[in-house]
Design an enzyme around this catalytic site. Structure first.
Site, PDB file in Angstrom:
ATOM      1  N   SER B 132       0.812  -1.214   0.000  1.00  0.00           N
ATOM      2  CA  SER B 132       0.000   0.000   0.000  1.00  0.00           C
ATOM      3  C   SER B 132       0.846   1.264   0.000  1.00  0.00           C
ATOM      4  CB  SER B 132      -0.935  -0.005   1.209  1.00  0.00           C
ATOM      5  OG  SER B 132      -0.242   0.388   2.359  1.00  0.00           O
ATOM      6  N   LYS B 174       0.474   4.316   6.992  1.00  0.00           N
ATOM      7  CA  LYS B 174      -0.147   5.213   6.009  1.00  0.00           C
ATOM      8  C   LYS B 174       0.464   6.613   6.097  1.00  0.00           C
ATOM      9  CE  LYS B 174      -3.810   2.640   4.579  1.00  0.00           C
ATOM     10  NZ  LYS B 174      -3.403   1.414   5.305  1.00  0.00           N
TER      11      LYS B 174
END
Lengths: 218, 218
Positions: B132, B174
DNA sequence: CTTGACAACGAACATTCGTTTGAGTATACT
DNA sequence: AGTATACTCAAACGAATGTTCGTTGTCAAG
Protein backbone atom coordinates in the site's frame (compact mmCIF):
# COMPACT_ATOMS: atom_id res chain seq x y z
CA UNK A 1 5.93 -30.33 40.13
CA UNK A 2 5.92 -26.88 38.67
CA UNK A 3 7.74 -27.65 35.49
CA UNK A 4 8.35 -24.98 32.96
CA UNK A 5 9.36 -25.17 29.34
CA UNK A 6 13.12 -24.86 29.43
CA UNK A 7 13.53 -22.00 27.00
CA UNK A 8 10.68 -19.84 28.10
CA UNK A 9 11.36 -16.59 29.85
CA UNK A 10 9.46 -15.26 32.78
CA UNK A 11 8.27 -11.67 32.42
CA UNK A 12 10.89 -10.65 34.91
CA UNK A 13 13.65 -12.38 33.01
CA UNK A 14 12.44 -10.84 29.81
CA UNK A 15 12.54 -7.42 31.39
CA UNK A 16 16.05 -8.08 32.66
CA UNK A 17 17.23 -9.17 29.25
CA UNK A 18 15.67 -6.14 27.67
CA UNK A 19 17.36 -3.86 30.18
CA UNK A 20 20.73 -5.52 29.77
CA UNK A 21 20.54 -5.11 26.04
CA UNK A 22 19.55 -1.48 26.32
CA UNK A 23 22.19 -0.78 28.92
CA UNK A 24 24.98 -2.27 26.85
CA UNK A 25 23.68 -0.40 23.86
CA UNK A 26 23.99 2.86 25.70
CA UNK A 27 27.10 2.33 27.77
CA UNK A 28 29.20 -0.21 25.93
CA UNK A 29 29.64 -2.13 29.15
CA UNK A 30 27.27 -4.44 30.97
CA UNK A 31 25.27 -3.46 34.04
CA UNK A 32 25.93 -4.70 37.56
CA UNK A 33 23.59 -6.96 39.44
CA UNK A 34 22.34 -4.03 41.45
CA UNK A 35 21.79 -1.87 38.41
CA UNK A 36 19.71 -4.61 36.86
CA UNK A 37 17.75 -5.01 40.06
CA UNK A 38 17.01 -1.32 40.32
CA UNK A 39 15.90 -1.19 36.71
CA UNK A 40 13.41 -4.02 36.87
CA UNK A 41 12.30 -3.47 40.44
CA UNK A 42 14.08 -6.23 42.33
CA UNK A 43 15.24 -5.32 45.78
CA UNK A 44 17.40 -8.31 46.45
CA UNK A 45 20.65 -8.90 44.65
CA UNK A 46 20.29 -12.62 45.16
CA UNK A 47 17.11 -12.61 43.11
CA UNK A 48 18.85 -10.90 40.26
CA UNK A 49 21.66 -13.36 40.60
CA UNK A 50 19.19 -16.22 40.53
CA UNK A 51 17.47 -15.00 37.40
CA UNK A 52 20.79 -14.27 35.76
CA UNK A 53 21.61 -17.92 36.31
CA UNK A 54 18.33 -18.83 34.67
CA UNK A 55 19.10 -16.62 31.70
CA UNK A 56 22.45 -18.30 31.36
CA UNK A 57 21.00 -21.77 31.70
CA UNK A 58 18.51 -20.95 28.99
CA UNK A 59 21.28 -19.71 26.79
CA UNK A 60 20.54 -16.02 26.59
CA UNK A 61 23.60 -14.71 28.32
CA UNK A 62 27.07 -15.86 29.26
CA UNK A 63 28.26 -15.06 32.74
CA UNK A 64 31.77 -14.49 33.88
CA UNK A 65 31.33 -15.06 37.54
CA UNK A 66 33.06 -13.22 40.35
CA UNK A 67 33.84 -10.43 37.99
CA UNK A 68 32.04 -7.13 38.14
CA UNK A 69 29.82 -6.66 35.13
CA UNK A 70 31.03 -10.04 33.94
CA UNK A 71 28.17 -10.64 31.65
CA UNK A 72 27.61 -10.74 27.94
CA UNK A 73 24.75 -11.41 25.62
CA UNK A 74 24.80 -14.78 23.92
CA UNK A 75 24.37 -13.34 20.52
CA UNK A 76 23.13 -16.51 18.99
CA UNK A 77 19.57 -15.34 19.32
CA UNK A 78 19.71 -11.88 18.01
CA UNK A 79 21.79 -10.91 15.08
CA UNK A 80 23.28 -8.11 17.04
CA UNK A 81 26.34 -8.44 14.92
CA UNK A 82 27.16 -5.70 12.60
CA UNK A 83 29.60 -5.48 9.82
CA UNK A 84 31.18 -2.46 8.31
CA UNK A 85 31.47 -2.00 4.61
CA UNK A 86 33.61 0.61 2.90
CA UNK A 87 31.75 3.64 1.71
CA UNK A 88 32.84 4.75 -1.74
CA UNK A 89 30.88 7.96 -1.88
CA UNK A 90 28.14 9.01 -4.24
CA UNK A 91 26.96 7.45 -7.43
CA UNK A 92 24.94 9.52 -9.84
CA UNK A 93 22.20 7.28 -11.07
CA UNK A 94 21.38 9.86 -13.70
CA UNK A 95 24.81 10.72 -14.95
CA UNK A 96 27.97 8.67 -14.77
CA UNK A 97 30.37 9.65 -12.05
CA UNK A 98 33.76 8.31 -11.07
CA UNK A 99 34.05 5.70 -8.40
CA UNK A 100 37.27 5.23 -6.50
CA UNK A 101 39.11 2.56 -8.37
CA UNK A 102 41.47 2.23 -5.43
CA UNK A 103 41.66 -1.16 -3.84
CA UNK A 104 40.94 -0.86 -0.15
CA UNK A 105 42.18 2.44 1.15
CA UNK A 106 38.85 3.93 2.00
CA UNK A 107 38.52 5.66 5.30
CA UNK A 108 34.79 6.02 5.43
CA UNK A 109 32.67 3.06 6.29
CA UNK A 110 29.08 2.40 7.12
CA UNK A 111 27.82 -0.09 9.63
CA UNK A 112 25.12 -2.40 8.43
CA UNK A 113 23.20 -5.16 10.16
CA UNK A 114 25.14 -8.34 9.57
CA UNK A 115 22.06 -10.16 8.38
CA UNK A 116 21.87 -7.82 5.43
CA UNK A 117 25.04 -9.32 4.03
CA UNK A 118 25.68 -12.82 2.76
CA UNK A 119 28.39 -14.57 4.71
CA UNK A 120 30.86 -14.43 1.86
CA UNK A 121 31.81 -11.82 -0.64
CA UNK A 122 33.16 -8.30 -0.85
CA UNK A 123 30.82 -5.43 -0.39
CA UNK A 124 30.74 -1.70 -0.60
CA UNK A 125 28.24 1.08 -0.12
CA UNK A 126 27.27 4.07 -2.23
CA UNK A 127 24.96 6.98 -1.78
CA UNK A 128 22.57 7.35 -4.68
CA UNK A 129 22.32 10.70 -6.40
CA UNK A 130 19.41 11.35 -8.71
CA UNK A 131 16.16 9.59 -9.26
CA UNK A 132 16.82 7.38 -12.24
CA UNK A 133 15.92 4.30 -10.23
CA UNK A 134 12.86 5.72 -8.54
CA UNK A 135 10.61 3.00 -9.94
CA UNK A 136 12.87 0.45 -8.37
CA UNK A 137 12.08 2.11 -5.06
CA UNK A 138 15.53 3.61 -4.86
CA UNK A 139 15.44 7.31 -4.18
CA UNK A 140 17.92 10.13 -4.22
CA UNK A 141 19.91 9.97 -1.02
CA UNK A 142 19.42 6.27 -0.41
CA UNK A 143 22.45 4.23 0.51
CA UNK A 144 22.82 1.07 -1.52
CA UNK A 145 24.71 -2.02 -0.52
CA UNK A 146 26.60 -3.61 -3.36
CA UNK A 147 28.19 -7.00 -3.63
CA UNK A 148 31.34 -6.94 -5.74
CA UNK A 149 31.00 -9.29 -8.65
CA UNK A 150 32.24 -9.22 -12.24
CA UNK A 151 28.93 -10.03 -13.84
CA UNK A 152 25.25 -9.98 -13.11
CA UNK A 153 22.13 -11.51 -14.53
CA UNK A 154 19.75 -9.67 -16.81
CA UNK A 155 17.20 -7.56 -14.92
CA UNK A 156 19.35 -7.27 -11.86
CA UNK A 157 20.16 -3.87 -10.48
CA UNK A 158 23.85 -3.29 -10.87
CA UNK A 159 26.65 -0.80 -10.51
CA UNK A 160 28.53 -0.74 -13.78
CA UNK A 161 31.44 1.22 -15.08
CA UNK A 162 31.31 2.57 -18.58
CA UNK A 163 34.56 2.94 -20.41
CA UNK A 164 34.29 6.28 -22.08
CA UNK A 165 35.82 7.09 -25.46
CA UNK A 166 38.19 9.47 -23.77
CA UNK A 167 39.57 6.74 -21.53
CA UNK A 168 37.62 8.09 -18.64
CA UNK A 169 35.37 5.75 -16.82
CA UNK A 170 32.31 6.47 -14.74
CA UNK A 171 29.99 4.41 -12.67
CA UNK A 172 26.25 4.27 -12.95
CA UNK A 173 23.38 2.49 -11.29
CA UNK A 174 20.98 0.74 -13.65
CA UNK A 175 19.05 -2.37 -14.46
CA UNK A 176 21.32 -4.67 -16.45
CA UNK A 177 20.18 -6.40 -19.64
CA UNK A 178 22.43 -8.72 -21.57
CA UNK A 179 21.87 -8.26 -25.32
CA UNK A 180 24.65 -10.55 -26.50
CA UNK A 181 27.44 -8.39 -27.83
CA UNK A 182 25.88 -5.33 -26.30
CA UNK A 183 24.42 -4.55 -22.92
CA UNK A 184 21.51 -2.30 -22.13
CA UNK A 185 21.62 -0.20 -19.00
CA UNK A 186 18.07 0.76 -18.23
CA UNK A 187 16.98 3.33 -15.68
CA UNK A 188 13.80 2.83 -13.71
CA UNK A 189 12.07 6.14 -14.24
CA UNK A 190 9.21 6.80 -16.64
CA UNK A 191 10.40 10.35 -17.24
CA UNK A 192 11.72 10.51 -20.81
CA UNK A 193 14.65 12.44 -19.48
CA UNK A 194 15.95 9.06 -18.36
CA UNK A 195 16.84 6.90 -21.33
CA UNK A 196 18.39 3.47 -21.56
CA UNK A 197 22.01 3.32 -22.58
CA UNK A 198 23.09 0.62 -25.00
CA UNK A 199 26.79 0.04 -25.23
CA UNK A 200 29.10 -2.67 -26.52
CA UNK A 201 29.68 -5.34 -23.93
CA UNK A 202 33.40 -4.72 -23.91
CA UNK A 203 32.80 -1.11 -22.98
CA UNK A 204 31.20 -1.92 -19.65
CA UNK A 205 32.63 -3.35 -16.52
CA UNK A 206 30.24 -4.69 -13.95
CA UNK A 207 31.28 -3.68 -10.47
CA UNK A 208 28.60 -5.38 -8.49
CA UNK A 209 25.01 -6.13 -7.79
CA UNK A 210 22.76 -4.20 -5.48
CA UNK A 211 21.76 -6.35 -2.51
CA UNK A 212 20.30 -3.83 -0.13
CA UNK A 213 18.97 -0.36 0.42
CA UNK A 214 19.10 1.83 3.50
CA UNK A 215 17.07 4.97 3.64
CA UNK A 216 16.84 7.69 6.26
CA UNK A 217 14.06 10.21 6.33
CA UNK A 218 14.73 13.83 7.11
CA UNK B 1 58.57 23.33 30.43
CA UNK B 2 58.17 19.89 28.98
CA UNK B 3 55.28 20.56 26.71
CA UNK B 4 53.94 17.78 24.64
CA UNK B 5 51.73 17.86 21.62
CA UNK B 6 48.28 17.39 23.05
CA UNK B 7 47.21 14.47 20.92
CA UNK B 8 50.35 12.41 21.07
CA UNK B 9 50.42 9.22 23.05
CA UNK B 10 53.22 8.03 25.27
CA UNK B 11 54.33 4.45 24.66
CA UNK B 12 52.68 3.46 27.89
CA UNK B 13 49.40 5.04 26.91
CA UNK B 14 49.60 3.40 23.54
CA UNK B 15 50.07 0.05 25.19
CA UNK B 16 47.14 0.69 27.47
CA UNK B 17 44.90 1.64 24.60
CA UNK B 18 45.99 -1.41 22.69
CA UNK B 19 45.24 -3.64 25.64
CA UNK B 20 41.86 -2.07 26.29
CA UNK B 21 40.85 -2.59 22.69
CA UNK B 22 41.95 -6.20 22.74
CA UNK B 23 40.31 -6.87 26.06
CA UNK B 24 36.96 -5.51 24.98
CA UNK B 25 37.20 -7.48 21.78
CA UNK B 26 37.63 -10.68 23.72
CA UNK B 27 35.34 -10.10 26.66
CA UNK B 28 32.70 -7.67 25.52
CA UNK B 29 33.29 -5.63 28.64
CA UNK B 30 36.08 -3.23 29.54
CA UNK B 31 38.98 -4.07 31.86
CA UNK B 32 39.45 -2.73 35.37
CA UNK B 33 42.22 -0.38 36.34
CA UNK B 34 44.14 -3.20 37.92
CA UNK B 35 43.74 -5.45 34.91
CA UNK B 36 45.13 -2.72 32.73
CA UNK B 37 47.99 -2.16 35.12
CA UNK B 38 48.90 -5.82 35.21
CA UNK B 39 48.80 -6.04 31.43
CA UNK B 40 51.14 -3.15 30.74
CA UNK B 41 53.30 -3.55 33.80
CA UNK B 42 52.17 -0.79 36.09
CA UNK B 43 52.20 -1.60 39.76
CA UNK B 44 50.25 1.38 41.00
CA UNK B 45 46.57 1.82 40.28
CA UNK B 46 46.96 5.55 40.54
CA UNK B 47 49.33 5.56 37.61
CA UNK B 48 46.85 3.70 35.50
CA UNK B 49 44.22 6.13 36.66
CA UNK B 50 46.45 9.02 35.73
CA UNK B 51 47.09 7.73 32.24
CA UNK B 52 43.48 6.88 31.77
CA UNK B 53 42.75 10.53 32.43
CA UNK B 54 45.31 11.46 29.84
CA UNK B 55 43.71 9.14 27.31
CA UNK B 56 40.37 10.71 28.01
CA UNK B 57 41.73 14.23 27.76
CA UNK B 58 43.25 13.35 24.41
CA UNK B 59 39.95 11.99 23.26
CA UNK B 60 40.72 8.31 22.92
CA UNK B 61 38.43 6.99 25.58
CA UNK B 62 35.42 8.11 27.54
CA UNK B 63 35.43 7.43 31.25
CA UNK B 64 32.51 6.88 33.49
CA UNK B 65 34.12 7.53 36.79
CA UNK B 66 33.42 5.79 40.06
CA UNK B 67 32.01 2.89 38.17
CA UNK B 68 33.83 -0.39 37.79
CA UNK B 69 34.97 -0.92 34.22
CA UNK B 70 33.36 2.41 33.43
CA UNK B 71 35.30 2.98 30.32
CA UNK B 72 34.66 2.95 26.62
CA UNK B 73 36.61 3.51 23.47
CA UNK B 74 35.84 6.74 21.69
CA UNK B 75 36.34 4.95 18.43
CA UNK B 76 35.50 7.40 15.77
CA UNK B 77 37.42 5.27 13.31
CA UNK B 78 35.74 1.96 13.35
CA UNK B 79 32.10 2.80 13.28
CA UNK B 80 31.35 -0.08 15.53
CA UNK B 81 28.44 1.95 16.72
CA UNK B 82 25.27 0.11 16.40
CA UNK B 83 22.06 0.28 18.23
CA UNK B 84 19.41 -2.32 18.55
CA UNK B 85 15.76 -1.59 18.30
CA UNK B 86 13.01 -3.96 19.32
CA UNK B 87 11.33 -5.76 16.47
CA UNK B 88 7.58 -5.86 16.83
CA UNK B 89 6.85 -8.12 13.90
CA UNK B 90 4.88 -7.44 10.77
CA UNK B 91 2.58 -4.63 9.91
CA UNK B 92 0.08 -5.04 7.13
CA UNK B 93 0.20 -1.87 5.15
CA UNK B 94 -2.89 -3.00 3.27
CA UNK B 95 -5.04 -4.30 6.05
CA UNK B 96 -4.90 -3.46 9.70
CA UNK B 97 -3.13 -6.00 11.85
CA UNK B 98 -2.47 -6.09 15.56
CA UNK B 99 0.77 -4.79 16.91
CA UNK B 100 2.03 -5.91 20.28
CA UNK B 101 0.60 -3.39 22.65
CA UNK B 102 2.98 -4.63 25.29
CA UNK B 103 5.32 -2.04 26.64
CA UNK B 104 8.82 -3.40 26.29
CA UNK B 105 8.81 -7.13 26.53
CA UNK B 106 9.97 -8.00 23.07
CA UNK B 107 12.66 -10.54 22.63
CA UNK B 108 13.43 -9.98 19.00
CA UNK B 109 15.58 -7.08 18.00
CA UNK B 110 17.29 -5.78 14.93
CA UNK B 111 20.63 -4.06 14.80
CA UNK B 112 20.78 -0.83 12.90
CA UNK B 113 23.59 1.59 12.16
CA UNK B 114 23.61 4.11 14.98
CA UNK B 115 23.60 7.02 12.58
CA UNK B 116 20.22 5.98 11.34
CA UNK B 117 18.70 6.92 14.66
CA UNK B 118 18.42 10.32 16.31
CA UNK B 119 20.24 10.42 19.60
CA UNK B 120 17.08 10.59 21.63
CA UNK B 121 13.78 8.85 21.47
CA UNK B 122 12.29 5.38 21.55
CA UNK B 123 12.29 3.33 18.41
CA UNK B 124 10.98 0.09 17.08
CA UNK B 125 11.09 -1.84 13.83
CA UNK B 126 8.39 -3.49 11.76
CA UNK B 127 8.40 -5.58 8.65
CA UNK B 128 6.02 -4.22 6.04
CA UNK B 129 3.45 -6.56 4.54
CA UNK B 130 1.63 -5.53 1.39
CA UNK B 131 2.25 -2.80 -1.11
CA UNK B 132 0.00 0.00 0.00
CA UNK B 133 2.97 2.34 0.36
CA UNK B 134 4.70 1.39 -2.85
CA UNK B 135 4.62 4.93 -4.16
CA UNK B 136 6.41 6.03 -1.04
CA UNK B 137 9.17 3.63 -2.06
CA UNK B 138 8.28 1.22 0.69
CA UNK B 139 7.83 -2.29 -0.59
CA UNK B 140 6.51 -5.53 0.76
CA UNK B 141 9.18 -7.07 2.96
CA UNK B 142 10.94 -3.81 3.79
CA UNK B 143 11.82 -3.18 7.40
CA UNK B 144 10.80 0.22 8.63
CA UNK B 145 12.30 2.08 11.53
CA UNK B 146 9.77 3.95 13.60
CA UNK B 147 10.23 6.61 16.21
CA UNK B 148 7.64 6.35 18.96
CA UNK B 149 5.68 9.56 19.20
CA UNK B 150 2.07 10.34 20.04
CA UNK B 151 1.42 12.58 17.08
CA UNK B 152 2.76 13.34 13.65
CA UNK B 153 2.46 16.12 11.12
CA UNK B 154 0.23 15.95 8.11
CA UNK B 155 1.84 14.17 5.15
CA UNK B 156 4.23 12.23 7.33
CA UNK B 157 4.35 8.48 7.06
CA UNK B 158 3.13 7.03 10.29
CA UNK B 159 2.21 3.89 12.12
CA UNK B 160 -1.23 4.40 13.58
CA UNK B 161 -3.58 2.25 15.53
CA UNK B 162 -7.24 2.29 14.66
CA UNK B 163 -9.69 1.61 17.43
CA UNK B 164 -12.18 -0.72 15.84
CA UNK B 165 -15.90 -0.72 16.67
CA UNK B 166 -15.51 -4.12 18.21
CA UNK B 167 -12.91 -2.82 20.64
CA UNK B 168 -10.20 -4.47 18.65
CA UNK B 169 -7.37 -2.35 17.52
CA UNK B 170 -5.03 -2.82 14.61
CA UNK B 171 -2.03 -1.01 13.32
CA UNK B 172 -1.53 0.30 9.83
CA UNK B 173 1.09 2.15 7.86
CA UNK B 174 -0.15 5.21 6.01
CA UNK B 175 0.38 8.83 5.19
CA UNK B 176 -1.20 10.89 7.92
CA UNK B 177 -3.48 13.87 7.19
CA UNK B 178 -5.02 15.96 9.92
CA UNK B 179 -8.56 17.01 8.93
CA UNK B 180 -9.49 18.66 12.22
CA UNK B 181 -11.88 16.35 14.01
CA UNK B 182 -11.08 13.55 11.63
CA UNK B 183 -7.90 12.13 10.26
CA UNK B 184 -7.27 10.69 6.85
CA UNK B 185 -4.99 7.71 6.50
CA UNK B 186 -3.90 7.62 2.91
CA UNK B 187 -2.05 4.76 1.22
CA UNK B 188 0.54 5.45 -1.43
CA UNK B 189 -0.61 3.18 -4.19
CA UNK B 190 -2.51 4.24 -7.31
CA UNK B 191 -4.33 0.92 -7.44
CA UNK B 192 -7.99 1.61 -6.57
CA UNK B 193 -7.85 -1.42 -4.33
CA UNK B 194 -6.07 0.86 -1.89
CA UNK B 195 -8.36 3.54 -0.59
CA UNK B 196 -7.87 6.24 2.01
CA UNK B 197 -9.46 5.68 5.37
CA UNK B 198 -11.12 8.59 7.10
CA UNK B 199 -11.88 8.11 10.74
CA UNK B 200 -12.72 10.32 13.72
CA UNK B 201 -9.59 11.64 15.35
CA UNK B 202 -10.43 9.99 18.65
CA UNK B 203 -10.55 6.61 16.93
CA UNK B 204 -6.89 6.65 16.00
CA UNK B 205 -3.82 6.47 18.07
CA UNK B 206 -0.53 7.48 16.50
CA UNK B 207 2.23 5.10 17.44
CA UNK B 208 5.11 6.71 15.64
CA UNK B 209 6.67 8.19 12.60
CA UNK B 210 8.68 6.31 10.01
CA UNK B 211 12.27 7.49 10.06
CA UNK B 212 14.03 4.85 8.03
CA UNK B 213 13.76 1.94 5.66
CA UNK B 214 15.96 -1.11 5.30
CA UNK B 215 15.56 -3.37 2.34
CA UNK B 216 17.26 -6.60 1.38
CA UNK B 217 17.10 -8.04 -2.07
CA UNK B 218 16.59 -11.72 -2.55
C1' DC C 1 69.86 26.94 41.34
C1' DT C 2 64.97 27.22 41.87
C1' DT C 3 60.41 26.54 40.15
C1' DG C 4 56.65 24.21 38.19
C1' DA C 5 54.55 20.91 35.16
C1' DC C 6 54.78 16.04 34.13
C1' DA C 7 55.14 11.34 35.37
C1' DA C 8 55.37 7.70 38.48
C1' DC C 9 55.04 5.06 42.98
C1' DG C 10 52.89 2.83 47.09
C1' DA C 11 49.75 2.79 50.71
C1' DA C 12 45.48 3.70 52.80
C1' DC C 13 40.69 4.45 52.03
C1' DA C 14 35.84 4.17 50.58
C1' DT C 15 32.63 2.12 47.50
C1' DT C 16 31.00 -0.94 44.53
C1' DC C 17 29.71 -5.37 43.65
C1' DG C 18 29.26 -10.55 43.51
C1' DT C 19 28.31 -14.22 46.90
C1' DT C 20 26.35 -16.60 50.61
C1' DT C 21 23.00 -17.61 54.07
C1' DG C 22 18.60 -18.34 56.09
C1' DA C 23 14.11 -17.74 55.51
C1' DG C 24 9.40 -17.14 53.32
C1' DT C 25 5.63 -17.97 49.78
C1' DA C 26 3.24 -20.30 46.18
C1' DT C 27 2.16 -24.21 43.37
C1' DA C 28 1.98 -28.86 41.91
C1' DC C 29 2.45 -33.60 42.64
C1' DT C 30 2.16 -37.89 45.68
C1' DA D 1 -1.17 -33.56 54.78
C1' DG D 2 3.58 -33.76 53.20
C1' DT D 3 7.17 -32.77 50.03
C1' DA D 4 9.67 -30.92 46.22
C1' DT D 5 10.38 -27.18 43.00
C1' DA D 6 10.42 -22.50 41.62
C1' DC D 7 10.80 -18.01 42.97
C1' DT D 8 11.45 -14.31 46.13
C1' DC D 9 13.39 -11.53 49.95
C1' DA D 10 16.68 -9.16 53.37
C1' DA D 11 20.96 -8.93 55.43
C1' DA D 12 25.68 -9.49 55.96
C1' DC D 13 30.35 -10.84 54.21
C1' DG D 14 34.36 -10.36 51.61
C1' DA D 15 36.62 -9.59 47.45
C1' DA D 16 37.06 -6.39 43.69
C1' DT D 17 37.73 -1.87 42.30
C1' DG D 18 38.02 3.27 41.88
C1' DT D 19 39.94 7.35 44.61
C1' DT D 20 42.97 10.09 47.35
C1' DC D 21 47.24 11.51 49.21
C1' DG D 22 52.08 12.09 50.37
C1' DT D 23 56.39 11.37 48.17
C1' DT D 24 59.97 11.02 44.62
C1' DG D 25 62.32 11.85 40.21
C1' DT D 26 62.88 14.23 35.69
C1' DC D 27 63.22 17.99 32.69
C1' DA D 28 62.97 22.53 30.75
C1' DA D 29 62.19 27.43 31.52
C1' DG D 30 63.32 31.42 34.28
Amino acid sequence: MARRASKELRPRQKAMLEFIRKFIDENDYPPTIREIGAAVGISSTSVVNYNLDQLERKGFIIRNREVSRGLRLADTQFGRRVRTVPFYGEIAAGEPLPVPDDPQLVDEAVAVPADMLPSTGDFFALKVKGQSMIDALVDDGDVILVRSQPQVETKEMAVVEIIDESNESGATLKYFYNLGDKVELRPANPDPAYQPIIVPAEKVRVRGKVIGVIRRYQ
